[in-house]
Design a protein around this motif. Sequence first.
Motif, PDB file in Angstrom:
ATOM      1  N   ILE A  22       0.837  -1.206   0.000  1.00 31.93           N
ATOM      2  CA  ILE A  22       0.000   0.000   0.000  1.00 31.93           C
ATOM      3  C   ILE A  22       0.872   1.257   0.000  1.00 31.93           C
ATOM      4  CG2 ILE A  22      -1.614   1.342   1.409  1.00 31.93           C
ATOM      5  CD1 ILE A  22      -2.860  -1.418   2.208  1.00 31.93           C
ATOM      6  N   ALA A  23       1.926   1.258   0.808  1.00 29.18           N
ATOM      7  CA  ALA A  23       2.834   2.410   0.861  1.00 29.18           C
ATOM      8  C   ALA A  23       3.513   2.624  -0.484  1.00 29.18           C
ATOM      9  CB  ALA A  23       3.864   2.216   1.965  1.00 29.18           C
ATOM     10  N   ARG A  24       3.937   1.529  -1.119  1.00 31.21           N
ATOM     11  CA  ARG A  24       4.581   1.649  -2.427  1.00 31.21           C
ATOM     12  C   ARG A  24       3.612   2.160  -3.479  1.00 31.21           C
ATOM     13  NH1 ARG A  24       3.351  -0.825  -6.681  1.00 31.21           N
ATOM     14  NH2 ARG A  24       2.954  -2.780  -5.626  1.00 31.21           N
ATOM     15  N   GLU A  25       2.383   1.638  -3.473  1.00 26.52           N
ATOM     16  CA  GLU A  25       1.383   2.085  -4.442  1.00 26.52           C
ATOM     17  C   GLU A  25       1.056   3.563  -4.260  1.00 26.52           C
ATOM     18  OE1 GLU A  25      -1.796  -0.678  -3.744  1.00 26.52           O
ATOM     19  OE2 GLU A  25      -0.946  -2.187  -5.090  1.00 26.52           O
ATOM     20  N   THR A  26       0.948   4.004  -3.017  1.00 27.46           N
ATOM     21  CA  THR A  26       0.685   5.413  -2.736  1.00 27.46           C
ATOM     22  C   THR A  26       1.834   6.281  -3.228  1.00 27.46           C
ATOM     23  OG1 THR A  26      -0.647   4.828  -0.810  1.00 27.46           O
ATOM     24  CG2 THR A  26       0.211   7.082  -0.891  1.00 27.46           C
ATOM     25  N   ALA A  27       3.054   5.873  -2.940  1.00 27.25           N
ATOM     26  CA  ALA A  27       4.224   6.622  -3.391  1.00 27.25           C
ATOM     27  C   ALA A  27       4.295   6.655  -4.921  1.00 27.25           C
ATOM     28  CB  ALA A  27       5.492   6.014  -2.811  1.00 27.25           C
ATOM     29  N   GLU A  28       3.915   5.545  -5.547  1.00 27.88           N
ATOM     30  CA  GLU A  28       3.934   5.489  -7.009  1.00 27.88           C
ATOM     31  C   GLU A  28       2.916   6.458  -7.609  1.00 27.88           C
ATOM     32  OE1 GLU A  28       4.254   2.024 -10.415  1.00 27.88           O
ATOM     33  OE2 GLU A  28       3.310   1.532  -8.501  1.00 27.88           O
ATOM     34  N   ARG A  29       1.717   6.506  -7.019  1.00 28.26           N
ATOM     35  CA  ARG A  29       0.704   7.459  -7.506  1.00 28.26           C
ATOM     36  C   ARG A  29       1.182   8.897  -7.335  1.00 28.26           C
ATOM     37  NH1 ARG A  29      -2.735   3.759  -5.115  1.00 28.26           N
ATOM     38  NH2 ARG A  29      -2.882   4.981  -3.208  1.00 28.26           N
ATOM     39  N   GLU A  30       1.774   9.199  -6.187  1.00 24.34           N
ATOM     40  CA  GLU A  30       2.279  10.552  -5.945  1.00 24.34           C
ATOM     41  C   GLU A  30       3.402  10.900  -6.916  1.00 24.34           C
ATOM     42  OE1 GLU A  30       3.324  10.663  -1.817  1.00 24.34           O
ATOM     43  OE2 GLU A  30       1.238  10.618  -1.165  1.00 24.34           O
ATOM     44  N   LEU A  31       4.256   9.931  -7.211  1.00 25.72           N
ATOM     45  CA  LEU A  31       5.320  10.161  -8.181  1.00 25.72           C
ATOM     46  C   LEU A  31       4.738  10.469  -9.552  1.00 25.72           C
ATOM     47  CD1 LEU A  31       8.275  10.174  -9.137  1.00 25.72           C
ATOM     48  CD2 LEU A  31       8.106   7.681  -9.363  1.00 25.72           C
ATOM     49  N   HIS A  32       3.759   9.683  -9.999  1.00 27.16           N
ATOM     50  CA  HIS A  32       3.154   9.917 -11.316  1.00 27.16           C
ATOM     51  C   HIS A  32       2.467  11.282 -11.373  1.00 27.16           C
ATOM     52  CE1 HIS A  32       4.109   6.100 -13.143  1.00 27.16           C
ATOM     53  NE2 HIS A  32       3.662   5.467 -12.077  1.00 27.16           N
ATOM     54  N   ARG A  33       1.803  11.659 -10.284  1.00 24.19           N
ATOM     55  CA  ARG A  33       1.162  12.973 -10.233  1.00 24.19           C
ATOM     56  C   ARG A  33       2.199  14.087 -10.342  1.00 24.19           C
ATOM     57  NH1 ARG A  33      -1.561  12.248  -5.305  1.00 24.19           N
ATOM     58  NH2 ARG A  33      -2.701  10.478  -6.033  1.00 24.19           N
ATOM     59  N   SER A  34       3.304  13.942  -9.633  1.00 27.21           N
ATOM     60  CA  SER A  34       4.322  14.994  -9.672  1.00 27.21           C
ATOM     61  C   SER A  34       5.001  15.057 -11.041  1.00 27.21           C
ATOM     62  CB  SER A  34       5.352  14.794  -8.556  1.00 27.21           C
ATOM     63  OG  SER A  34       6.094  13.613  -8.748  1.00 27.21           O
ATOM     64  N   ILE A  35       5.145  13.913 -11.703  1.00 24.36           N
ATOM     65  CA  ILE A  35       5.713  13.912 -13.060  1.00 24.36           C
ATOM     66  C   ILE A  35       4.770  14.638 -14.015  1.00 24.36           C
ATOM     67  CG2 ILE A  35       6.259  12.421 -15.037  1.00 24.36           C
ATOM     68  CD1 ILE A  35       7.446  10.420 -12.995  1.00 24.36           C
ATOM     69  N   ALA A  36       3.478  14.418 -13.863  1.00 27.60           N
ATOM     70  CA  ALA A  36       2.505  15.112 -14.720  1.00 27.60           C
ATOM     71  C   ALA A  36       2.552  16.619 -14.484  1.00 27.60           C
ATOM     72  CB  ALA A  36       1.098  14.577 -14.456  1.00 27.60           C
ATOM     73  N   LEU A  37       2.658  17.024 -13.220  1.00 30.90           N
ATOM     74  CA  LEU A  37       2.742  18.460 -12.926  1.00 30.90           C
ATOM     75  C   LEU A  37       4.027  19.062 -13.490  1.00 30.90           C
ATOM     76  CD1 LEU A  37       1.395  18.530  -9.264  1.00 30.90           C
ATOM     77  CD2 LEU A  37       0.263  19.384 -11.323  1.00 30.90           C
ATOM     78  N   ARG A  38       5.122  18.328 -13.409  1.00 32.47           N
ATOM     79  CA  ARG A  38       6.375  18.819 -13.979  1.00 32.47           C
ATOM     80  C   ARG A  38       6.260  18.941 -15.492  1.00 32.47           C
ATOM     81  NH1 ARG A  38      11.611  15.138 -13.713  1.00 32.47           N
ATOM     82  NH2 ARG A  38      10.293  14.008 -15.159  1.00 32.47           N
ATOM     83  N   SER A  39       5.581  18.001 -16.141  1.00 35.74           N
ATOM     84  CA  SER A  39       5.391  18.053 -17.599  1.00 35.74           C
ATOM     85  C   SER A  39       4.577  19.284 -17.992  1.00 35.74           C
ATOM     86  CB  SER A  39       4.696  16.793 -18.099  1.00 35.74           C
ATOM     87  OG  SER A  39       5.531  15.685 -17.932  1.00 35.74           O
ATOM     88  N   ARG A  40       3.547  19.584 -17.204  1.00 38.87           N
ATOM     89  CA  ARG A  40       2.744  20.786 -17.493  1.00 38.87           C
ATOM     90  C   ARG A  40       3.586  22.044 -17.330  1.00 38.87           C
ATOM     91  NH1 ARG A  40      -1.579  18.769 -13.795  1.00 38.87           N
ATOM     92  NH2 ARG A  40      -2.262  16.952 -14.922  1.00 38.87           N
ATOM     93  N   ALA A  41       4.426  22.073 -16.315  1.00 40.71           N
ATOM     94  CA  ALA A  41       5.289  23.238 -16.114  1.00 40.71           C
ATOM     95  C   ALA A  41       6.282  23.367 -17.271  1.00 40.71           C
ATOM     96  CB  ALA A  41       6.033  23.127 -14.781  1.00 40.71           C
ATOM     97  N   ALA A  42       6.801  22.252 -17.761  1.00 40.21           N
ATOM     98  CA  ALA A  42       7.733  22.276 -18.889  1.00 40.21           C
ATOM     99  C   ALA A  42       7.035  22.768 -20.156  1.00 40.21           C
ATOM    100  CB  ALA A  42       8.318  20.891 -19.112  1.00 40.21           C
ATOM    101  N   GLU A  43       5.812  22.294 -20.363  1.00 34.95           N
ATOM    102  CA  GLU A  43       5.065  22.736 -21.546  1.00 34.95           C
ATOM    103  C   GLU A  43       4.786  24.230 -21.495  1.00 34.95           C
ATOM    104  OE1 GLU A  43       1.597  20.270 -21.568  1.00 34.95           O
ATOM    105  OE2 GLU A  43       2.734  18.482 -22.138  1.00 34.95           O
ATOM    106  N   ALA A  44       4.418  24.742 -20.328  1.00 31.20           N
ATOM    107  CA  ALA A  44       4.163  26.177 -20.186  1.00 31.20           C
ATOM    108  C   ALA A  44       5.429  26.972 -20.467  1.00 31.20           C
ATOM    109  CB  ALA A  44       3.637  26.482 -18.790  1.00 31.20           C
ATOM    110  N   LEU A  45       6.549  26.486 -19.993  1.00 29.00           N
ATOM    111  CA  LEU A  45       7.824  27.160 -20.227  1.00 29.00           C
ATOM    112  C   LEU A  45       8.190  27.123 -21.708  1.00 29.00           C
ATOM    113  CD1 LEU A  45      10.253  28.575 -18.935  1.00 29.00           C
ATOM    114  CD2 LEU A  45      11.258  26.316 -18.557  1.00 29.00           C
TER     115      LEU A  45
END
Length: 147
Positions: A22-45
Amino acid sequence: MTTASPKTVRAELADALDASRIARETAERELHRSIALRSRAAEALERTARRPGLDESERARLRAEYAAADHVVAERRAVFEKRQEFERAASVVARAFEAEATSASPLAAALLQLVGSKRGGTARHGALASGRTAPAARVRSPRPRTA
């Protein structure tokens, strides 16, 4: 120090495996969310890279947002990797216990004793309370790690 039953150790190991999964799955979801947010920031830049007349302070703000998002990705990746490694370790211990539980294995005995001491209230009883540590169980031929 009391010794736990194999059934108790199996239950403890199953709980540890569930919790680590459960801890690994939660961390994995948070990682994927943060990667998506970073991608949006890169696209805006990148959208502002060739836009004429853009205020440099706006570009600096977008670069700062990307850098912050990249930092979050690095932190969450580190958390994910730690939790993934712990899940693997818990799985290895559980499999080893199952393989050795019926024999007079030092690993099985150590796990039985450890869980028994945890169930007894605290982890520090007898020799452990005096500052000495219990002997570590040695695994003679660990299986090679695979990717």
